[in-house]
Scaffold this motif. Structure first.
Motif, PDB file in Angstrom:
ATOM      1  N   ILE A 134       0.832  -1.210   0.000  1.00 47.78           N
ATOM      2  CA  ILE A 134       0.000   0.000   0.000  1.00 47.78           C
ATOM      3  C   ILE A 134       0.867   1.261   0.000  1.00 47.78           C
ATOM      4  O   ILE A 134       0.549   2.248  -0.687  1.00 47.78           O
ATOM      5  CB  ILE A 134      -0.947  -0.003   1.216  1.00 47.78           C
ATOM      6  CG1 ILE A 134      -1.951  -1.148   1.083  1.00 47.78           C
ATOM      7  CG2 ILE A 134      -1.687   1.329   1.334  1.00 47.78           C
ATOM      8  CD1 ILE A 134      -2.829  -1.324   2.299  1.00 47.78           C
ATOM      9  N   GLY A 135       1.955   1.245   0.767  1.00 50.26           N
ATOM     10  CA  GLY A 135       2.831   2.418   0.821  1.00 50.26           C
ATOM     11  C   GLY A 135       3.362   2.822  -0.545  1.00 50.26           C
ATOM     12  O   GLY A 135       3.192   3.978  -0.968  1.00 50.26           O
ATOM     13  N   PRO A 136       4.002   1.893  -1.284  1.00 48.59           N
ATOM     14  CA  PRO A 136       4.459   2.247  -2.636  1.00 48.59           C
ATOM     15  C   PRO A 136       3.332   2.661  -3.572  1.00 48.59           C
ATOM     16  O   PRO A 136       3.500   3.579  -4.382  1.00 48.59           O
ATOM     17  CB  PRO A 136       5.131   0.952  -3.116  1.00 48.59           C
ATOM     18  CG  PRO A 136       5.558   0.262  -1.878  1.00 48.59           C
ATOM     19  CD  PRO A 136       4.511   0.580  -0.866  1.00 48.59           C
ATOM     20  N   VAL A 137       2.190   1.991  -3.467  1.00 47.11           N
ATOM     21  CA  VAL A 137       1.063   2.336  -4.347  1.00 47.11           C
ATOM     22  C   VAL A 137       0.576   3.756  -4.067  1.00 47.11           C
ATOM     23  O   VAL A 137       0.341   4.541  -5.000  1.00 47.11           O
ATOM     24  CB  VAL A 137      -0.080   1.318  -4.171  1.00 47.11           C
ATOM     25  CG1 VAL A 137      -1.354   1.827  -4.856  1.00 47.11           C
ATOM     26  CG2 VAL A 137       0.310  -0.034  -4.741  1.00 47.11           C
ATOM     27  N   LEU A 138       0.441   4.109  -2.793  1.00 46.39           N
ATOM     28  CA  LEU A 138      -0.013   5.457  -2.445  1.00 46.39           C
ATOM     29  C   LEU A 138       0.976   6.517  -2.914  1.00 46.39           C
ATOM     30  O   LEU A 138       0.581   7.557  -3.457  1.00 46.39           O
ATOM     31  CB  LEU A 138      -0.223   5.563  -0.937  1.00 46.39           C
ATOM     32  CG  LEU A 138      -1.457   4.852  -0.366  1.00 46.39           C
ATOM     33  CD1 LEU A 138      -1.493   4.996   1.151  1.00 46.39           C
ATOM     34  CD2 LEU A 138      -2.728   5.403  -0.987  1.00 46.39           C
ATOM     35  N   LEU A 139       2.273   6.252  -2.706  1.00 47.37           N
ATOM     36  CA  LEU A 139       3.283   7.211  -3.158  1.00 47.37           C
ATOM     37  C   LEU A 139       3.237   7.376  -4.669  1.00 47.37           C
ATOM     38  O   LEU A 139       3.320   8.507  -5.186  1.00 47.37           O
ATOM     39  CB  LEU A 139       4.675   6.749  -2.712  1.00 47.37           C
ATOM     40  CG  LEU A 139       5.850   7.635  -3.158  1.00 47.37           C
ATOM     41  CD1 LEU A 139       5.692   9.052  -2.626  1.00 47.37           C
ATOM     42  CD2 LEU A 139       7.182   7.026  -2.694  1.00 47.37           C
ATOM     43  N   ALA A 140       3.083   6.269  -5.392  1.00 44.22           N
ATOM     44  CA  ALA A 140       3.015   6.349  -6.854  1.00 44.22           C
ATOM     45  C   ALA A 140       1.755   7.070  -7.312  1.00 44.22           C
ATOM     46  O   ALA A 140       1.781   7.818  -8.296  1.00 44.22           O
ATOM     47  CB  ALA A 140       3.072   4.942  -7.447  1.00 44.22           C
ATOM     48  N   LEU A 141       0.640   6.842  -6.613  1.00 46.42           N
ATOM     49  CA  LEU A 141      -0.598   7.527  -6.977  1.00 46.42           C
ATOM     50  C   LEU A 141      -0.458   9.034  -6.787  1.00 46.42           C
ATOM     51  O   LEU A 141      -0.889   9.821  -7.639  1.00 46.42           O
ATOM     52  CB  LEU A 141      -1.758   6.997  -6.132  1.00 46.42           C
ATOM     53  CG  LEU A 141      -2.308   5.617  -6.507  1.00 46.42           C
ATOM     54  CD1 LEU A 141      -3.344   5.170  -5.486  1.00 46.42           C
ATOM     55  CD2 LEU A 141      -2.897   5.620  -7.911  1.00 46.42           C
ATOM     56  N   ILE A 142       0.146   9.441  -5.676  1.00 49.37           N
ATOM     57  CA  ILE A 142       0.336  10.867  -5.422  1.00 49.37           C
ATOM     58  C   ILE A 142       1.275  11.475  -6.450  1.00 49.37           C
ATOM     59  O   ILE A 142       0.987  12.525  -7.052  1.00 49.37           O
ATOM     60  CB  ILE A 142       0.871  11.088  -3.995  1.00 49.37           C
ATOM     61  CG1 ILE A 142      -0.163  10.659  -2.962  1.00 49.37           C
ATOM     62  CG2 ILE A 142       1.262  12.547  -3.783  1.00 49.37           C
ATOM     63  CD1 ILE A 142       0.350  10.640  -1.545  1.00 49.37           C
ATOM     64  N   LEU A 143       2.413  10.816  -6.662  1.00 47.29           N
ATOM     65  CA  LEU A 143       3.395  11.330  -7.623  1.00 47.29           C
ATOM     66  C   LEU A 143       2.823  11.355  -9.032  1.00 47.29           C
ATOM     67  O   LEU A 143       2.974  12.345  -9.766  1.00 47.29           O
ATOM     68  CB  LEU A 143       4.661  10.468  -7.578  1.00 47.29           C
ATOM     69  CG  LEU A 143       5.806  10.895  -8.497  1.00 47.29           C
ATOM     70  CD1 LEU A 143       6.328  12.268  -8.098  1.00 47.29           C
ATOM     71  CD2 LEU A 143       6.937   9.865  -8.457  1.00 47.29           C
ATOM     72  N   GLY A 144       2.132  10.262  -9.416  1.00 48.12           N
ATOM     73  CA  GLY A 144       1.566  10.201 -10.756  1.00 48.12           C
ATOM     74  C   GLY A 144       0.502  11.256 -10.990  1.00 48.12           C
ATOM     75  O   GLY A 144       0.450  11.872 -12.062  1.00 48.12           O
ATOM     76  N   THR A 145      -0.341  11.480  -9.987  1.00 43.90           N
ATOM     77  CA  THR A 145      -1.382  12.496 -10.115  1.00 43.90           C
ATOM     78  C   THR A 145      -0.785  13.882 -10.305  1.00 43.90           C
ATOM     79  O   THR A 145      -1.230  14.671 -11.157  1.00 43.90           O
ATOM     80  CB  THR A 145      -2.291  12.484  -8.870  1.00 43.90           C
ATOM     81  OG1 THR A 145      -2.891  11.187  -8.737  1.00 43.90           O
ATOM     82  CG2 THR A 145      -3.378  13.538  -8.996  1.00 43.90           C
ATOM     83  N   LEU A 146       0.253  14.181  -9.516  1.00 45.83           N
ATOM     84  CA  LEU A 146       0.871  15.504  -9.615  1.00 45.83           C
ATOM     85  C   LEU A 146       1.629  15.684 -10.935  1.00 45.83           C
ATOM     86  O   LEU A 146       1.604  16.767 -11.526  1.00 45.83           O
ATOM     87  CB  LEU A 146       1.833  15.707  -8.444  1.00 45.83           C
ATOM     88  CG  LEU A 146       1.201  15.772  -7.043  1.00 45.83           C
ATOM     89  CD1 LEU A 146       2.283  15.849  -5.981  1.00 45.83           C
ATOM     90  CD2 LEU A 146       0.268  16.967  -6.943  1.00 45.83           C
TER      91      LEU A 146
END
Length: 343
Positions: free
Chosen positions: A117-129
């Protein structure tokens, strides 16, 4: 099942039999442990193959997500070993009480969940931005590479929290099983092999689905896809998050298999090595990405054992040779041979 279907599934079935039956029986424990490590890298490479080969996103920072998963598992193992006290490296660093960040990782379910979940959340935040701003190509690659460098600096600077440069090691037990036992390591190998197989099948199904075709369309013509009414940023963000989740899971499996996690294993250089491995195997074919990771990891081991002073040159020569003779990687060579044999 038709003959075409049998021919299509035969390679995967053959590899599965070799990995799950032949390897544990034929390889000595040390070599089996090395193969388990290679398969952990192959899981990361599978994610890179999805993001880069299928989605056109050259990610040079997968080590960040690999490290998040690895450190999540390592924190659980260190807390188990400490038995309610402080992990050894915290004692050496003068830490007097367990940091609040560490406390939830005493629960194995939480630790394993956060590894993904940690990597997925970080990737979602980074990808969205990033993707909302239409950052792509070399700019996205440089951004992910900078993220890997920043991650290493952060980990090294937090000696009492992460173990600093040395990272975390000396893991002795996993779910009540002695990690030094050959049977435990054999079981870990089988778990890694099964996880890789399941993820490969799921990823291949995704690539062959309508979403996979949309992802390929975004890779080949993002602006045209946007004009057709789709949201390329969302497609790329979801794919990037999926590849990050794979890397995080690989990191969690890597720690009990190898017995260490440190900043040296997740910085810029390891991330670049994985991208090179995917290129060698063939980034446009998922099986090529997996094969490339195993081949390059094995080559690194074999060259370093036989040529301790010059194995890096030999590894570089292997990459140059494959890219010169086969720009599509090993998968491209195998594909040409298969078509040549087809009447």
């Amino acid at each position: 099942m038709t003959r075409a279907a049998i021919r299509r599934h035969l390679p995967f079935a053959t590899v599965a039999v070799i990995a799950l039956v032949a390897a544990p029986l034929l390889l000595e424990p040390f070599r089996l442990g090395l193969l388990a490590k290679y398969l952990c890298y192959a899981i990361v490479a599978l994610g890179i193959g999805l993001a880069w080969g299928q989605g056109g996103m050259l990610t040079l920072g997968q080590g960040v997500f690999f490290g998040l998963g690895g450190y999540s598992m390592a924190m659980y193992l260190k807390l188990t070993e400490a038995g309610g006290g402080l992990p050894d490296f915290m004692v050496w660093s003068g830490v007097e009480s367990l940091p609040a960040l560490w406390a939830p990782f005493a629960n194995p379910v939480f630790a394993l969940s956060m590894a993904v979940i940690g990597p997925v959340l970080l990737a979602l935040i980074l990808g969205t931005l990033v993707f909302r701003q239409r950052v792509r190509g070399a700019y996205f690659a440089i951004l992910t590479q900078a993220l890997a460098a920043a991650m290493v600096i952060l980990l090294v600077g937090q000696q009492g929290l992460t173990g600093g440069t040395n990272g975390m090691t000396n893991f002795f037990e996993l779910f009540g099983q002695d990690l030094a036992e050959d049977s435990t390591q054999r079981g870990l190998y089988l778990v890694v092999a099964v996880v890789l197989g399941v993820l490969y099948l799921a990823t291949r199904q995704l690539v062959n689905s309508r979403y996979g075709r949309l992802l390929a369309a975004v890779r080949d013509g993002e602006d045209r896809v946007r004009f057709l009414g789709y949201d390329p940023a969302l497609v790329k963000t979801v794919t990037f998050a999926a590849s990050a989740g794979m890397a995080g899971l690989a990191g969690a499996l890597f720690v009990p298999v190898v017995g260490i996690i440190s900043p040296a294993l997740l910085g810029v250089v390891p991330s670049l090595e994985l991208v090179v491995a995917v290129a060698v195997g063939g980034r446009h074919v998922l099986a090529g990405a997996v094969l490339g990771a195993v081949v390059m990891a094995y080559a690194k081991t074999a060259f370093s054992e036989q040529f301790a002073d010059g194995w890096l040159y030999l590894q570089g020569a292997l990459f140059i040779l494959v890219m010169t003779l086969a720009p599509k990687g090993v998968a491209g060579i195998l594909g040409r041979l298969r078509h040549a044999r087809t009447p």
